[in-house]
Design a protein around this motif. Structure first.
Motif, PDB file in Angstrom:
ATOM      1  N   VAL A  92       0.864  -1.185   0.000  1.00 11.69           N
ATOM      2  CA  VAL A  92       0.000   0.000   0.000  1.00 11.69           C
ATOM      3  C   VAL A  92       0.894   1.227   0.000  1.00 11.69           C
ATOM      4  CG1 VAL A  92      -1.807   1.259   1.225  1.00 11.69           C
ATOM      5  CG2 VAL A  92      -1.774  -1.250   1.271  1.00 11.69           C
ATOM      6  N   ARG A 139      -6.964  -6.416  -6.844  1.00  8.08           N
ATOM      7  CA  ARG A 139      -7.404  -5.778  -5.600  1.00  8.08           C
ATOM      8  C   ARG A 139      -6.239  -5.055  -4.925  1.00  8.08           C
ATOM      9  NH1 ARG A 139      -8.607 -10.044  -3.015  1.00  8.08           N
ATOM     10  NH2 ARG A 139     -10.605 -10.298  -4.076  1.00  8.08           N
ATOM     11  N   HIS A 153      -5.338  -1.890  -6.747  1.00 10.59           N
ATOM     12  CA  HIS A 153      -6.340  -0.846  -6.467  1.00 10.59           C
ATOM     13  C   HIS A 153      -6.052  -0.187  -5.123  1.00 10.59           C
ATOM     14  CE1 HIS A 153     -10.322   0.880  -5.543  1.00 10.59           C
ATOM     15  NE2 HIS A 153     -10.476   0.940  -6.856  1.00 10.59           N
ATOM     16  N   THR A 154      -5.722  -0.996  -4.127  1.00  9.24           N
ATOM     17  CA  THR A 154      -5.413  -0.459  -2.799  1.00  9.24           C
ATOM     18  C   THR A 154      -4.142   0.366  -2.817  1.00  9.24           C
ATOM     19  OG1 THR A 154      -6.494  -2.376  -1.776  1.00  9.24           O
ATOM     20  CG2 THR A 154      -5.000  -1.095  -0.390  1.00  9.24           C
ATOM     21  N   SER A 155      -3.203  -0.025  -3.675  1.00  9.59           N
ATOM     22  CA  SER A 155      -1.905   0.668  -3.705  1.00  9.59           C
ATOM     23  C   SER A 155      -1.980   2.031  -4.371  1.00  9.59           C
ATOM     24  CB  SER A 155      -0.873  -0.192  -4.448  1.00  9.59           C
ATOM     25  OG  SER A 155      -1.032  -0.090  -5.859  1.00  9.59           O
TER      26      SER A 155
END
Length: 239
Positions: A93, A120, A123-125
């Motif tokens: 992240v 996923r 996307h979070t990173s």
């Protein structure tokens, strides 16, 4: 698990000498400029060529790869200290402006659960407004038909190693999966090293559906400028 080509120290060390021209990576440098990216996550960074190209432009780069041998090669390159190298498959992240998967990286994630985890994690990173950009081959073009010994065989001299003969050949075609074998023969002692790889050929609508399901908005699907008609280049935006 990384393919033997990237996991085996001798094969990992040969990757750059046997592939000295990487014009395909210039496209990603241009994309980073186009998107004004100041921080980039390079998923499946391999031996670090793109990561270092981006770092040369003052971009903060994090390189992630499951193959320790490839990362060892990357870390030994001049300027490698400017890049944060991470061994593994867990996407960090970092609130990057841009995450990329170049070459075979996206297709090499054949397990659907791992593919979902990668999307996923990317996307979070990303920061809000960041992009995930990656390429995949167009299945209908059946690129594997050209992966024959006759079409791919090369004989090259590598400093410090000697003459290397190498080639590709398809082992199995079970759509959407294609498995091929890289064979590398060392002229000095006849040693033969073999690495098998499997790629998943995803249709465009399948990839777009996967991206949408993981919270992205697909803003554009381009052709690879160096391989027109052969690949999709997906631009996915995190709102």
């Amino acid at each position: 698990m990384a393919d033997e080509a990237y996991h085996h120290p001798m094969l990992a060390a040969l990757y750059d000498p046997l592939n000295p021209v990487r014009d395909d990576l210039d496209v990603y440098v241009a994309i980073a400029d186009e998107l004004s990216a100041r921080s980039v996550l390079d998923i499946g960074c391999g031996t670090g060529t793109l990561a270092l190209m981006l770092a040369d432009r003052g971009i903060a780069v994090t390189g992630l790869d499951p193959a320790a041998a490839s990362l060892d090669v990357a870390r030994a390159k001049p300027g490698a200290e400017r890049v944060r190298w991470i061994h593994g498959i867990t996407v960090p992240v970092i609130r990057a402006d841009l995450a990329v998967m170049t070459g075979n990286v996206a297709q090499a994630i054949v397990d659907e659960r791992q593919w979902s985890q990668t999307l996923r994690g990317a996307h979070t990173s990303l920061r809000p407004g960041g992009h995930l950009v990656f390429e995949t081959r167009v299945p209908a073009r059946q690129a594997w038909r050209e992966w024959t010994r006759e079409a791919t065989r090369t004989v090259q001299h590598i400093d410090g190693v000697g003459t290397i003969e190498d080639w590709l050949e398809v082992v199995d075609v079970s759509p959407p999966l294609v498995t091929f074998r890289w064979t590398c023969v060392f002229a000095s002692d006849g040693q033969k090293l073999i690495s098998d790889s499997t790629l998943r050929f995803r249709e465009r609508d399948e990839v777009e559906a996967d991206l949408t399901a993981h919270g992205y908005r697909v803003t554009e699907v381009r052709e690879a400028p160096d391989r027109p008609g052969l690949e999709y280049v997906f631009f996915a935006w995190k709102e």
